[in-house]
Design a protein around this motif. Structure first.
Motif, short mmCIF file in Angstrom:
data_model
loop_
_atom_site.label_atom_id
_atom_site.label_comp_id
_atom_site.label_asym_id
_atom_site.label_seq_id
_atom_site.Cartn_x
_atom_site.Cartn_y
_atom_site.Cartn_z
N ALA A 124 8.13 5.44 0.18
CA ALA A 124 7.32 6.51 -0.39
C ALA A 124 7.82 7.87 0.06
O ALA A 124 7.84 8.83 -0.73
N TYR A 133 6.00 4.08 5.82
CA TYR A 133 6.14 4.10 4.36
C TYR A 133 7.41 4.84 3.97
O TYR A 133 7.37 5.89 3.31
N ARG A 134 8.53 4.31 4.39
CA ARG A 134 9.79 5.01 4.20
C ARG A 134 10.18 5.14 2.73
O ARG A 134 10.75 6.14 2.31
N TYR A 189 6.77 1.14 -4.45
CA TYR A 189 6.53 -0.24 -4.03
C TYR A 189 6.22 -1.22 -5.17
O TYR A 189 6.21 -2.44 -4.95
N ASN A 229 2.51 -2.64 -4.28
CA ASN A 229 1.42 -1.66 -4.36
C ASN A 229 0.27 -2.20 -5.20
O ASN A 229 -0.90 -1.99 -4.86
N PHE A 260 3.33 5.95 -4.38
CA PHE A 260 3.21 4.60 -3.81
C PHE A 260 3.52 3.55 -4.86
O PHE A 260 4.23 2.57 -4.59
N VAL A 295 2.29 11.69 3.80
CA VAL A 295 3.69 11.43 3.51
C VAL A 295 4.48 12.73 3.51
O VAL A 295 5.58 12.81 4.07
#
Length: 260
Positions: free
Chosen positions: A92, A89-90, A47, A51, A43, A118
């Motif tokens: 990740a 959460y593409r 991000y 994040n 993550f 995920v």
């Protein structure tokens, strides 16, 4: 099957997840020097600043609005909300796909529950898993269902009480392993004492975690108890360490302050 590569997934939402990941990595490297071990926060890597903002909001909620956090915990525990929205959460998902492709691990371990959700998203793309999966549960007794609502071959829990709770949730008992919590190897060398010798002070370790705004108040209460030999860990917050040391001196005491 000989394990040649291990991928450990973690997240910075509470230092306990990272601490478990680091200790596990160090233990594997020490015991199996030929095994390649990698620790990744998918993550954070996916991000970045976004994040970090979410992480700070999460910690603020726990420390300053506990009732709100309790409500969020209940939603996470009682509903499949994580499974419903994990697909968004593409970035990740792509990051984890990259790691699986480049590292080709024999075992994937997670110390944070959302990571295997995920992984399940990748599985829906018909990815054939050529690896085993292990979840290290870093919660004790109060275990949110997010820990086991994603696929995992095994669950390592910190104690028998937590194992008993997990067994009551339709998880095959042979997949639940009460092996403890990963800690640094240095802990093995620490002497274990039940109580100090006559006339000697009690040794107290105060570990300041995310509730830094309470540190001064807690230390003040400890300083009123005599005799104590106090060690305080403040992580990377050197300014807090200096402030607590000064507080102790003003109260006529000395404390040991440690960071990492």
């Amino acid at each position: 099957m000989a394990v040649k590569s291990v991928l450990i997934l973690t997240a910075s939402f509470g230092e306990g997840h990272n601490a478990a990941a680091r200790s596990l990595r160090d233990g594997i490297v020490a015991g199996y020097p030929d095994c390649k071990v990698a620790v990744h926060d998918i993550f954070k890597e996916a991000y970045g600043p976004g994040n970090e903002l979410v992480r700070r909001m999460y910690l603020a909620s726990i420390n300053r609005t506990p009732a709100l956090w309790a409500l969020c915990f209940q939603v996470l525990d009682k509903t499949p909300i994580v499974n419903w929205h994990i697909g968004i959460y593409r970035a990740a998902i792509r990051r984890l796909e990259e790691l699986l492709s480049s590292l080709r691990p024999d075992v994937v371990v997670t110390t944070y529950p959302g990571c295997f959700h995920v992984l399940d998203c990748i599985g829906r793309k018909r990815l054939k898993r050529a690896f085993r999966t292990i979840t290290i549960v870093t919660d004790s007794i109060t275990v949110c269902s997010v820990w086991h609502s994603a696929q995992s071959d095994f669950y390592i829990v910190p104690n028998e009480a937590t194992a008993e709770i997990m067994r009551g949730r339709d998880i095959p008992p042979d997949r639940i392993l009460p092996l403890g919590f990963p800690v640094p190897a240095e802990f093995e060398t620490f002497p274990i004492k039940s109580r100090p010798a006559e006339g000697q002070p009690w040794k107290v370790l105060y570990m300041v975690n995310s509730g830094e705004h309470l540190a001064s108040k807690i230390l003040g209460a400890l300083l009123k108890v005599r005799p104590l030999e106090i060690t305080v860990t403040t992580g990377r917050n050197e300014a807090l360490g200096h402030a607590l040391a000064a507080q102790a001196r003003s109260a006529g005491s000395e404390i040991q302050v440690l960071g990492w």
